[in-house]
Write a protein that holds these residues in place. Structure first.
Motif, PDB file in Angstrom:
ATOM      1  N   ARG A  12       0.908  -1.238  -0.084  1.00  0.00           N
ATOM      2  CA  ARG A  12      -0.070   0.023   0.064  1.00  0.00           C
ATOM      3  C   ARG A  12       0.748   1.236   0.073  1.00  0.00           C
ATOM      4  NH1 ARG A  12      -3.966  -0.720   4.833  1.00  0.00           N
ATOM      5  NH2 ARG A  12      -3.892   1.497   4.860  1.00  0.00           N
ATOM      6  N   VAL A  13       2.157   1.324   0.978  1.00  0.00           N
ATOM      7  CA  VAL A  13       2.853   2.538   0.907  1.00  0.00           C
ATOM      8  C   VAL A  13       3.566   2.542  -0.430  1.00  0.00           C
ATOM      9  CG1 VAL A  13       4.849   3.233   2.111  1.00  0.00           C
ATOM     10  CG2 VAL A  13       3.070   2.306   3.316  1.00  0.00           C
ATOM     11  N   PHE A  17       3.248   6.073  -2.843  1.00  0.00           N
ATOM     12  CA  PHE A  17       4.526   6.723  -3.451  1.00  0.00           C
ATOM     13  C   PHE A  17       4.180   7.033  -5.002  1.00  0.00           C
ATOM     14  CE2 PHE A  17       7.266   5.192   0.279  1.00  0.00           C
ATOM     15  CZ  PHE A  17       7.009   6.395   0.847  1.00  0.00           C
ATOM     16  N   ALA A  18       3.939   5.861  -5.479  1.00  0.00           N
ATOM     17  CA  ALA A  18       3.785   5.559  -6.928  1.00  0.00           C
ATOM     18  C   ALA A  18       2.607   6.616  -7.348  1.00  0.00           C
ATOM     19  CB  ALA A  18       3.599   4.351  -7.407  1.00  0.00           C
ATOM     20  N   LEU A  19       1.715   6.602  -6.632  1.00  0.00           N
ATOM     21  CA  LEU A  19       0.360   7.805  -7.099  1.00  0.00           C
ATOM     22  C   LEU A  19       0.743   9.013  -6.749  1.00  0.00           C
ATOM     23  CD1 LEU A  19      -2.464   5.254  -5.849  1.00  0.00           C
ATOM     24  CD2 LEU A  19      -1.946   6.041  -8.007  1.00  0.00           C
ATOM     25  N   SER A  22       6.176  10.770  -6.499  1.00  0.00           N
ATOM     26  CA  SER A  22       7.258  10.462  -7.454  1.00  0.00           C
ATOM     27  C   SER A  22       8.504  11.399  -7.319  1.00  0.00           C
ATOM     28  CB  SER A  22       6.866   9.834  -9.014  1.00  0.00           C
ATOM     29  OG  SER A  22       6.317  11.165  -9.516  1.00  0.00           O
ATOM     30  N   GLU A  23       8.049  12.640  -7.217  1.00  0.00           N
ATOM     31  CA  GLU A  23       9.017  13.635  -7.323  1.00  0.00           C
ATOM     32  C   GLU A  23       9.367  14.475  -6.240  1.00  0.00           C
ATOM     33  OE1 GLU A  23      10.545  14.453 -10.323  1.00  0.00           O
ATOM     34  OE2 GLU A  23       9.303  13.180 -11.200  1.00  0.00           O
ATOM     35  N   GLN A  24       8.682  14.171  -5.020  1.00  0.00           N
ATOM     36  CA  GLN A  24       8.665  14.962  -3.850  1.00  0.00           C
ATOM     37  C   GLN A  24       8.886  13.741  -2.882  1.00  0.00           C
ATOM     38  OE1 GLN A  24       5.312  17.253  -3.765  1.00  0.00           O
ATOM     39  NE2 GLN A  24       4.152  15.578  -2.736  1.00  0.00           N
ATOM     40  N   TYR A  25       9.266  14.082  -1.674  1.00  0.00           N
ATOM     41  CA  TYR A  25       9.690  13.380  -0.458  1.00  0.00           C
ATOM     42  C   TYR A  25       8.440  13.496   0.359  1.00  0.00           C
ATOM     43  CZ  TYR A  25      14.519  12.165  -1.723  1.00  0.00           C
ATOM     44  OH  TYR A  25      15.532  11.922  -2.172  1.00  0.00           O
ATOM     45  N   ILE A  26       7.912  12.269   0.788  1.00  0.00           N
ATOM     46  CA  ILE A  26       6.561  12.272   1.609  1.00  0.00           C
ATOM     47  C   ILE A  26       6.776  12.066   2.918  1.00  0.00           C
ATOM     48  CG2 ILE A  26       4.268  11.567   1.763  1.00  0.00           C
ATOM     49  CD1 ILE A  26       4.360  10.715  -1.078  1.00  0.00           C
ATOM     50  N   PRO A  27       6.610  13.070   3.769  1.00  0.00           N
ATOM     51  CA  PRO A  27       6.716  12.644   5.503  1.00  0.00           C
ATOM     52  C   PRO A  27       6.202  11.263   5.760  1.00  0.00           C
ATOM     53  CG  PRO A  27       6.423  14.851   5.026  1.00  0.00           C
ATOM     54  CD  PRO A  27       6.052  14.358   3.686  1.00  0.00           C
ATOM     55  N   LEU A  28       6.953  10.898   6.657  1.00  0.00           N
ATOM     56  CA  LEU A  28       6.354   9.394   7.332  1.00  0.00           C
ATOM     57  C   LEU A  28       4.894   9.620   7.906  1.00  0.00           C
ATOM     58  CD1 LEU A  28       7.023   6.466   7.832  1.00  0.00           C
ATOM     59  CD2 LEU A  28       8.010   7.082  10.238  1.00  0.00           C
ATOM     60  N   GLY A  62      11.833  18.852   5.953  1.00  0.00           N
ATOM     61  CA  GLY A  62      11.699  18.677   4.353  1.00  0.00           C
ATOM     62  C   GLY A  62      12.070  17.059   3.923  1.00  0.00           C
ATOM     63  N   GLY A  63      12.173  16.383   5.001  1.00  0.00           N
ATOM     64  CA  GLY A  63      12.579  14.943   4.591  1.00  0.00           C
ATOM     65  C   GLY A  63      11.168  14.091   4.389  1.00  0.00           C
ATOM     66  N   GLY A  64      11.672  12.902   3.841  1.00  0.00           N
ATOM     67  CA  GLY A  64      10.520  11.842   4.067  1.00  0.00           C
ATOM     68  C   GLY A  64      11.088  10.851   3.219  1.00  0.00           C
ATOM     69  N   TYR A  65      10.134   9.936   2.364  1.00  0.00           N
ATOM     70  CA  TYR A  65      10.589   9.027   1.344  1.00  0.00           C
ATOM     71  C   TYR A  65       9.919   9.434   0.074  1.00  0.00           C
ATOM     72  CZ  TYR A  65      11.711   6.693   6.037  1.00  0.00           C
ATOM     73  OH  TYR A  65      11.881   6.475   7.197  1.00  0.00           O
ATOM     74  N   ARG A  66      10.509   8.394  -0.772  1.00  0.00           N
ATOM     75  CA  ARG A  66       9.963   8.617  -2.370  1.00  0.00           C
ATOM     76  C   ARG A  66      10.549   7.316  -3.121  1.00  0.00           C
ATOM     77  NH1 ARG A  66      13.131  13.275  -5.343  1.00  0.00           N
ATOM     78  NH2 ARG A  66      15.081  12.054  -5.718  1.00  0.00           N
ATOM     79  N   LEU A  67       9.898   6.850  -4.187  1.00  0.00           N
ATOM     80  CA  LEU A  67      10.420   5.938  -4.938  1.00  0.00           C
ATOM     81  C   LEU A  67      11.818   6.534  -5.564  1.00  0.00           C
ATOM     82  CD1 LEU A  67       7.420   4.743  -6.804  1.00  0.00           C
ATOM     83  CD2 LEU A  67       8.330   3.683  -4.594  1.00  0.00           C
ATOM     84  N   ASN A  68      12.506   5.476  -5.774  1.00  0.00           N
ATOM     85  CA  ASN A  68      13.830   5.823  -6.625  1.00  0.00           C
ATOM     86  C   ASN A  68      13.895   5.253  -7.987  1.00  0.00           C
ATOM     87  OD1 ASN A  68      14.543   3.043  -6.096  1.00  0.00           O
ATOM     88  ND2 ASN A  68      15.890   3.931  -4.393  1.00  0.00           N
TER      89      ASN A  68
END
Length: 135
Positions: A12-13, A17-19, A22-28, A62-68
């Motif tokens: 789901r997570v 990210f895919a939806l 893809s460009e920005q980091y999303i905070p946890l 400004g951190g978080g996660y994203r697909l690479n």
């Protein structure tokens, strides 16, 4: 085979990210709230995904996660294998021949191995991009 909450949540997570990211980091915290997943539980899932190189992580403000990679490059099978360890239908096929004393004479083993191959082929044939299209 029963996929645990860890595997389902990881999928789901990754789709989130895919939806949406893809460009920005999303905070946890944002991911946890959006997906209805405990932030603490999500931390352990994100650690697994990050260590395996499935996502990029930036810590701090400004951190978080994203697909690479592109969503087309992630299969459902790869995500579930990472989080579940195995997608085998029965334990004797997931733990190798030494796991069962009957491995050399088991009449049902070929059927279980064929089922495992079918499951693997199916899940490796579905990408995050495929799931995005169904939304």
């Amino acid at each position: 085979m029963i996929v645990s909450t860890k595997g389902r949540y990881a999928l789901r997570v990754m789709l989130h990210f895919a939806l949406y990211g893809s460009e920005q980091y999303i905070p946890l915290k944002e991911i946890a709230e959006s997906e209805g997943i405990s932030q603490k539980y999500l931390e352990s899932i994100m650690t697994t995904l990050s260590k395996a190189g499935f996502v990029d992580a930036v810590h701090g403000k400004g951190g978080g996660y994203r697909l690479n990679r592109a969503p087309e490059e992630y299969t459902v099978g790869s995500i579930l294998k990472l989080t579940e360890g195995s997608l085998a239908a029965v334990s004797c096929t997931s733990q190798g021949p030494a796991a069962c004393s009957r491995a050399t004479c088991c009449q049902t083993k070929p059927m279980w191995e064929k089922l495992d191959a079918m499951i693997d082929d199916f899940l490796e044939g579905v990408t995050l991009a495929d799931l995005m299209e169904k939304k």
